[in-house]
Design an enzyme around this catalytic site. Structure first.
Site, PDB file in Angstrom:
ATOM      1  N   ALA B 232      -2.999  -0.633  -1.364  1.00  0.00           N
ATOM      2  CA  ALA B 232      -4.325  -1.110  -0.944  1.00  0.00           C
ATOM      3  C   ALA B 232      -4.263  -2.613  -0.651  1.00  0.00           C
ATOM      4  O   ALA B 232      -3.953  -3.009   0.478  1.00  0.00           O
ATOM      5  CB  ALA B 232      -5.353  -0.796  -2.021  1.00  0.00           C
ATOM      6  N   GLU B 262       1.604 -12.703  -0.110  1.00  0.00           N
ATOM      7  CA  GLU B 262       2.477 -12.049   0.868  1.00  0.00           C
ATOM      8  C   GLU B 262       2.928 -13.072   1.895  1.00  0.00           C
ATOM      9  O   GLU B 262       2.081 -13.732   2.486  1.00  0.00           O
ATOM     10  CB  GLU B 262       1.740 -10.888   1.538  1.00  0.00           C
ATOM     11  CG  GLU B 262       1.423  -9.775   0.553  1.00  0.00           C
ATOM     12  CD  GLU B 262       0.757  -8.551   1.197  1.00  0.00           C
ATOM     13  OE1 GLU B 262       0.622  -8.508   2.435  1.00  0.00           O
ATOM     14  OE2 GLU B 262       0.384  -7.654   0.455  1.00  0.00           O
ATOM     15  N   HIS B 281       4.304  -4.394   2.881  1.00  0.00           N
ATOM     16  CA  HIS B 281       3.011  -4.053   3.508  1.00  0.00           C
ATOM     17  C   HIS B 281       3.216  -3.140   4.724  1.00  0.00           C
ATOM     18  O   HIS B 281       2.771  -3.443   5.832  1.00  0.00           O
ATOM     19  CB  HIS B 281       2.272  -5.345   3.914  1.00  0.00           C
ATOM     20  CG  HIS B 281       0.784  -5.155   4.004  1.00  0.00           C
ATOM     21  ND1 HIS B 281      -0.116  -6.105   3.621  1.00  0.00           N
ATOM     22  CD2 HIS B 281       0.042  -4.106   4.433  1.00  0.00           C
ATOM     23  CE1 HIS B 281      -1.348  -5.666   3.814  1.00  0.00           C
ATOM     24  NE2 HIS B 281      -1.273  -4.458   4.303  1.00  0.00           N
TER      25      HIS B 281
END
Lengths: 325, 325
Positions: B232, B262, B281
């Site tokens: 998520a 990230e 991701h």
């Protein structure tokens, strides 16, 4: 009071099986002896044995004078000398299908892993990388999975594959039509299976007929977006043909759990390829499968103890008087 | 004869969408310019733009005299000044939901990967190892998967998970009971979800309410055999609590496609653990999702060309409707 039967156990076995026969069996692990050879020298005192990979040749079995049953933990019994077992009227039985769910899940895990590059992506992140486009994947939904063979493990794989949204085809010349689920379509030729599938998984034993049966012709038919999965036996596939197909981009990737030579060894050309996912013969290696094999092998010993032949007896024609022993 | 509309395309886009517009549009890739800024300086030449990450600021949009629609390829609109677009009567729309199946499959891939040790087993084989007992896995069948949130991605995940034999329990305080399919259990707290599940997967947006919602208490409830999956948003898991739980063996493992930062950096403490599987991701990054995004973005452009508003228009209320004429 001593128990009625002495049972020899392999060095590693899930405790649930031996626990289930504790009412009549006194169990001893091979690892309680100094060596496997020492344990086999003592085989004359055992009534039953749960057996994994220990070699039981004629010399050993000729001394197994009290032995009534060899309960294989697993399926393959090529480590047992059947003729020598027959001379002692020993029943040989196994636990087929006990690892089918585990193998089926491993097939789907490998397929998802190859399609989503999870092993190489994990390595990339740990090395500090974040090049997302390099790891663009492909959904399974709507793809077709071809199953080569349709025994226990293929059947479990088919159920999982349909559950995840794949269509399923099979090439299984030995399975009858009415043994196939309605939504598993049959093809009549191995190359056609590869031609019509986005991924193919092998589920056949290694025989003269299946040796190297997946080779250049089949991989060409699978095509450049196709993936091969092998959890059966290494030599069902011509390994050199896979390496060539990967090098030439003839296929997209492979998930391999079994190899021509095991261990594979770090120098093997597969070990430098990012488009393969490699596991060390783990298809059936789960806690659950280990527990089921242990319990079923023990249940087979109980069946013989109670004077019956187990359903999975492999040498019933040799054991006509085994039960009177 | 020149086409009626000029459309600016992003650097990377599946060709299926643009190809579907050739009857009325000529398309120019942003990469046909030397730099993105050069392309944006030329924005007044375009009737529509399909955009991924290019920054469409108020300054750029002030010069976009002919622009009628900004079709986002994807969901997030952070790179578009929606207010400025509305002032100039430009429709802003996106492609929500097209990656739901891809994310759901990534969730299941991470779960299989963790349970069967695919990433570490692959590394082991490549290093020449063959210690099969070190990689004994766990079947998914019969385990319970807990889902935090029950939106589109969670529902796809539930369908796949049920298809491979998992039981489903959900926690979603914002979801009406009537919309939960039969056979799915529901619990009233996140800690309860973790306590009742063998694996928990997160499917909630990052909000003040969900930030660090998975902390020490939830990880303890999940337990030493439990695994947490996050496809998520990073930040829902308190990463420092996760590292502590991994360190103390309080949680069995984690499959992470999202991180608090990230990229997660060159020396993130998560990299010290084999019981985590890390991907950059990639949940929505599949050919299939990219093709759907391309087609939907192109469909949205066509809808505006025909004088209507796409269903996914995000600035419907603020648009000066005359401009559409």
């Amino acid at each position: 009071m001593s128990k009625e039967w002495n049972v020899l156990l392999p060095p590693v076995v899930h405790p649930s099986g031996p626990a289930a026969i504790a009412d009549f069996a006194n169990c001893t692990g091979i690892d309680e002896y100094d060596s496997t050879a020492d344990a086999l020298d003592d085989i004359g005192r055992y009534d039953a044995m749960i057996l994994r990979v220990t070699e039981l040749d004629a010399t050993v079995l000729d001394g197994a004078t009290r032995m009534k049953v060899l309960a294989k933990h697993g399926t393959g019994t090529d480590n047992i000398d059947y003729a020598a077992a027959a001379r002692q009227n020993i029943i040989i039985c196994n636990t087929p299908g006990a690892n089918a769910q585990s193998v089926g899940e491993h097939v789907i895990g490998l397929l998802l892993g190859v399609r989503r590059h999870i092993h190489t992506a994990d390595k990339h992140v740990r090395a500090g990388g974040w090049d997302r486009a390099t790891y663009t994947g492909r959904e399974l939904t709507g793809d077709t999975l071809g199953l080569y063979g349709f025994g226990f493990t293929a059947r479990a794989t088919a159920t999982l594959a349909r559950g995840i949204g794949l269509s399923v085809l099979t090439y299984a010349p030995r399975s009858t039509d009415d043994s196939l689920p309605d939504d598993v379509q049959r093809v009549d030729d191995l190359t056609a299976l590869f031609e019509k599938s986005d991924a193919v998984s092998a589920h056949v034993p290694l025989t003269d007929e299946t040796h190297y049966s997946i080779s250049t012709e089949q991989l060409d038919a699978l095509g450049e977006t196709g993936v091969l999965i092998n959890t059966s036996r290494g030599d069902v596939v011509d390994e050199q043909a896979i390496i060539s197909a990967l090098e030439n981009g003839t296929i997209a990737g492979a998930g391999l759990d079994t190899f021509s030579q095991e261990p594979l060894g770090a120098d093997h050309p597969l070990c430098t390829r990012d488009d393969v996912l490699l596991t060390p013969h783990l298809g059936g290696a789960t806690e659950q499968a280990m527990a089921r094999m242990s319990q079923r092998a023990a249940a087979n010993i109980r069946t013989v103890y109670e004077g019956q032949l187990p359903d999975t007896t492999l040498n019933s024609s040799d054991c006509t008087i085994g039960l009177q022993k | 004869m020149s086409k009626e509309w000029d459309i600016l395309l992003p650097k990377q886009i599946d060709r299926s969408g643009p190809e579907s517009l050739t009857d009325f549009a000529q398309c120019t890739r942003i990469t046909e310019y030397e730099r993105t800024d050069d392309a944006l300086a030329d924005i007044d030449q375009y009737d529509a733009i399909i955009v991924r990450t290019a920054d469409l600021s108020a300054e750029v949009l002030a010069r976009a005299e002919r622009l009628k629609v900004i079709a986002k390829h994807g969901t997030g609109l952070d790179n578009i000044d929606i207010e400025a677009a509305s002032r100039h009567g430009i429709v802003v729309c996106n492609t929500p939901g097209v990656n739901a199946r891809s994310v759901a499959e990534q969730t299941i891939a991470l779960l299989f990967g963790l349970r069967r040790n695919l990433h570490t087993a692959d590394r082991h084989v490549r290093n020449g190892g063959w210690d099969r007992a070190a990689f004994v896995g766990r079947e998914l069948q019969g385990d319970t998967l807990g889902l935090m949130g029950f939106g589109a991605i969670a529902r796809e995940t539930a369908a796949i998970a049920q298809g491979v034999g998992l039981e489903i329990t959900i926690y979603d305080p914002h979801h009406a009971d009537s919309k939960v399919p039969a056979g799915i259990e529901r619990v009233d707290s996140l800690t309860e979800l973790c306590a009742q599940s063998d694996a928990v997967s997160l499917h909630a947006p990052l909000t003040p309410e969900t930030r660090h919602a998975i902390g020490a208490e939830q990880l303890n409830a999940l337990g030493s055999d439990g695994v947490i999956i996050n496809t998520a948003r990073g930040g829902i898991i308190d990463e420092s609590a996760l590292v502590d739980a991994l360190d103390e063996g309080l949680v069995g493992g984690a499959g992470l496609d999202n991180f608090e930062q990230e990229p997660p950096g060159a020396d993130n403490p998560l990299y010290d653990y084999d019981r985590v599987l890390l991907t950059p991701h990639l949940g929505g990054v599949t050919e299939n999702a990219l093709e759907r995004m391309s087609r939907r973005a192109a469909d949205n452009v066509r809808t505006v060309y025909h004088g209507a508003l796409p269903e996914s228009t995000v600035n419907r209320e603020d648009l000066d409707q005359e401009v559409l004429q």
